[in-house]
Design an enzyme around this catalytic site. Sequence first.
Site, PDB file in Angstrom:
ATOM      1  N   GLU A 194       1.012  -1.191   0.009  1.00  0.00           N
ATOM      2  CA  GLU A 194       0.066   0.068  -0.070  1.00  0.00           C
ATOM      3  C   GLU A 194       0.901   1.242  -0.076  1.00  0.00           C
ATOM      4  O   GLU A 194       1.931   1.212   0.784  1.00  0.00           O
ATOM      5  CB  GLU A 194      -0.760  -0.102   1.336  1.00  0.00           C
ATOM      6  CG  GLU A 194      -1.813   1.072   1.227  1.00  0.00           C
ATOM      7  CD  GLU A 194      -2.769   1.141   2.475  1.00  0.00           C
ATOM      8  OE1 GLU A 194      -2.839   0.034   3.330  1.00  0.00           O
ATOM      9  OE2 GLU A 194      -3.709   2.067   2.389  1.00  0.00           O
ATOM     10  N   LYS A 230       4.596   1.061  11.244  1.00  0.00           N
ATOM     11  CA  LYS A 230       4.920   2.522  10.537  1.00  0.00           C
ATOM     12  C   LYS A 230       4.615   3.717  11.461  1.00  0.00           C
ATOM     13  O   LYS A 230       5.140   4.747  11.352  1.00  0.00           O
ATOM     14  CB  LYS A 230       3.683   2.662   9.430  1.00  0.00           C
ATOM     15  CG  LYS A 230       4.021   1.967   8.294  1.00  0.00           C
ATOM     16  CD  LYS A 230       3.041   1.954   7.277  1.00  0.00           C
ATOM     17  CE  LYS A 230       3.549   0.948   5.999  1.00  0.00           C
ATOM     18  NZ  LYS A 230       2.377   0.579   5.141  1.00  0.00           N
ATOM     19  N   ARG A 269       5.381 -13.427   9.275  1.00  0.00           N
ATOM     20  CA  ARG A 269       6.127 -12.325   9.286  1.00  0.00           C
ATOM     21  C   ARG A 269       7.431 -12.273   9.703  1.00  0.00           C
ATOM     22  O   ARG A 269       7.722 -13.273  10.434  1.00  0.00           O
ATOM     23  CB  ARG A 269       5.612 -11.150   9.973  1.00  0.00           C
ATOM     24  CG  ARG A 269       4.213 -10.840   9.715  1.00  0.00           C
ATOM     25  CD  ARG A 269       3.646  -9.528  10.848  1.00  0.00           C
ATOM     26  NE  ARG A 269       4.155  -8.251  10.190  1.00  0.00           N
ATOM     27  CZ  ARG A 269       3.230  -7.716   9.458  1.00  0.00           C
ATOM     28  NH1 ARG A 269       2.446  -8.143   8.788  1.00  0.00           N
ATOM     29  NH2 ARG A 269       3.857  -6.459   9.028  1.00  0.00           N
TER      30      ARG A 269
HETATM   31  P1  ATP Z   1       0.347  -1.760   7.049  1.00  0.00           P
HETATM   32  O1  ATP Z   1       0.292  -1.553   8.529  1.00  0.00           O
HETATM   33  O2  ATP Z   1       0.303  -0.578   6.532  1.00  0.00           O
HETATM   34  O3  ATP Z   1      -0.721  -2.567   6.400  1.00  0.00           O
HETATM   35  P2  ATP Z   1       2.271  -3.481   6.131  1.00  0.00           P
HETATM   36  O4  ATP Z   1       3.481  -3.575   6.558  1.00  0.00           O
HETATM   37  O5  ATP Z   1       1.278  -4.762   6.109  1.00  0.00           O
HETATM   38  O6  ATP Z   1       1.410  -1.871   6.519  1.00  0.00           O
HETATM   39  P3  ATP Z   1       1.745  -3.378   3.114  1.00  0.00           P
HETATM   40  O7  ATP Z   1       1.880  -2.086   2.267  1.00  0.00           O
HETATM   41  O8  ATP Z   1       0.379  -3.525   3.324  1.00  0.00           O
HETATM   42  O9  ATP Z   1       2.311  -3.029   4.483  1.00  0.00           O
HETATM   43  O10 ATP Z   1       2.525  -4.502   2.959  1.00  0.00           O
HETATM   44  C1  ATP Z   1       2.929  -5.217   1.676  1.00  0.00           C
HETATM   45  C2  ATP Z   1       3.181  -6.533   1.768  1.00  0.00           C
HETATM   46  O11 ATP Z   1       4.102  -6.801   2.786  1.00  0.00           O
HETATM   47  C3  ATP Z   1       2.044  -7.442   2.457  1.00  0.00           C
HETATM   48  O12 ATP Z   1       1.980  -8.530   1.484  1.00  0.00           O
HETATM   49  C4  ATP Z   1       2.546  -7.593   3.665  1.00  0.00           C
HETATM   50  O13 ATP Z   1       2.104  -8.960   4.216  1.00  0.00           O
HETATM   51  C5  ATP Z   1       3.916  -7.742   3.447  1.00  0.00           C
HETATM   52  N1  ATP Z   1       4.853  -7.552   4.577  1.00  0.00           N
HETATM   53  C6  ATP Z   1       4.510  -6.377   5.466  1.00  0.00           C
HETATM   54  N2  ATP Z   1       5.467  -6.573   6.729  1.00  0.00           N
HETATM   55  C7  ATP Z   1       6.102  -7.992   6.492  1.00  0.00           C
HETATM   56  C8  ATP Z   1       6.978  -8.632   7.355  1.00  0.00           C
HETATM   57  N3  ATP Z   1       7.306  -8.241   8.391  1.00  0.00           N
HETATM   58  N4  ATP Z   1       7.221  -9.651   6.877  1.00  0.00           N
HETATM   59  C9  ATP Z   1       6.904 -10.420   5.795  1.00  0.00           C
HETATM   60  N5  ATP Z   1       6.033  -9.733   4.848  1.00  0.00           N
HETATM   61  C10 ATP Z   1       5.638  -8.374   5.220  1.00  0.00           C
END
Ligand code: ATP
Length: 591
Positions: free
Chosen positions: A54, A299, A289
Amino acid sequence: MSNDHTNGHTPPAPASSNFLRGIIETDLTAGAYAERKDSQGQPLPQVVTRFPPEPNGYLHIGHAKSICVNFGLARDYAGRCHLRFDDTNPEKEEQEYVDTIIDSVRWLGFDWTDNTGEHLYFASNYFDKLYEMAEYLITAGLAYVDSQSAEQMTANRGNFGEPGKDSPFRNRSAEESLDLFRRMKAGEFKDGEHIVRARIDMASPNMNLRDPAIYRIRHAHHHRTGDKWCIYPMYDYTHPISDALENISHSICTLEFQDHRPFYDWLLEHLSSAGFLQKPVPHQYEFSRLNVTYVITSKRKLRQLVDEGIVDGWDDPRMPTLVGIRRRGFTPESLQLFCDRTGVTKSDGWIDMSSLEGALREDLDPKAPRASAVLQPLKLIIDNFPEGETVACHAPVYPPAHPEHATALRHFPISKTLWIEQEDFMETPVKGYFRLFPPSADKPGSRVRLRHGYVVECTGFDKDADGKVTAVHCTYFPDSKSGTEGSANYKVKGNIHWISVAHAIEAEVRLYDRLFTDPHPDAGGKDFKAALNPDAKKVISAYLEPGLKDAQPEQRYQFERHGYFIADRVDSQPGKLVFNRTVTLKDSWLK
Ligand code: ATP
Ligand code: MG
């Protein structure tokens, strides 16, 4: 989907096998996605993945994991990976974030262009189709317009173990819902007055199936579609449809989306059966994760560090953002290595920060050019060296493992006055200290080799009125020069680096370390700011060997005996060098 290899084909396990690879190999064997065609009728790769950020902030180390998993699987299975912006939240998203995300994914070493073109997508490009499908769902009785207040809706949603209650609007006719939906789109209502919900089951044990919202009213400007829309599709509605429209085969996400999968499947089953989407539809798979010790990735908390001036911006080299990690000096290869090694599993765990640092050392050790840098300077005066003279010295640029080790040389002169490290001299040596110390009643002054130069013997030192050592004195042995025959006659235990004072380049060096002292700075609601490492950044003025004069931004070196350093990509320029320490040579955090 079955996971057995009943047709007798057992694929060889790749180096780092994991359950996602297992699923993909099973699907390849079964030809699960072999028949799909693109809009031009051309066959599609059987493995199509996507990285779907996003655009509401900077990517961090956790995203690197997701990028490496998605692009890595596509690479390893002759597939492709899309970069898709999930931009359905107009208030929080900006073009600035789109640009930095694109930059970071490229920097990590991945690309979304193949022989069929560029696979960069925006969910907002699907707004017309998403709208059309929502109209269909309403018409088919699979969705309705709800007009409860947000509070009523929450109250009627129930809880775990307590079923929800049907909305009084749930049995609205399709005609009435469709009319309201069109008027929502036309801007007749205020934010929150109505919402479109899928009609599934208010008593489902899975809260995500209790008539999830699919469209809401938001009178907000969107960074790509401008003011065209005042209704926006929900993430859980947009994501599966975007996957299907892009012919994704394996939609890989993190574990928190596991409970969303039944809705993902529900939606795609209905829309593909109605002919809006190609079959077979994509499937969602979840993995855990990436959590790294000494790192926070929320964030909101990262923003707090930036807003409160605790760090110097999103790309501060102490930040876990990819822009920060890049500026700090980590290589894309080290991040890929780190992400591969941490594996793909379904169980949550923590990865130690030292394994990221280890990956960098491993990547750079065989290839980083070597250089001398004196970080805590102390003068060494060779009393018997002729005043005003210099002698040329040289050393390999690369370490022994590098193919150019024997040929690429760095050149630097030695002269009467040198910079050495303060810690390479001890007035009263401790046991086992083999570097410089002066003669005493029971011991002669020590002999050490000045690397790539001469053997010297310490003869004394100067002190100022405060008792601080201001210079060390020695004599050298003219026949001891490294690379000459005579050098073999000198056996010394100490070996120190040096830079000729008259030829040294002055540079700002930023010594970075971990931002937090606590491996889990924000666990259990702890105040993460209480765990800030006061020594995470130290700025010093240092001396570098003369050949580094023209070092370009982002050039990396191993400063011998110190660690890996990079010329800062923002502040460094030839003539005014700024180096960041990426990591030390050894892990100083080992207990
Ligand atoms: P938000 O809290 O804004 O949703 P987010 O960290 O989930 O933040 P996104 O932009 O939705 O951000 O994430 C993009 C992709 O990265 C998603 O598929 C998410 O699952 C993956 N992602 C985010 N953080 C991790 C992490 N710590 N480990 C593995 N994948 C991650
Ligand atoms: Mg997210």
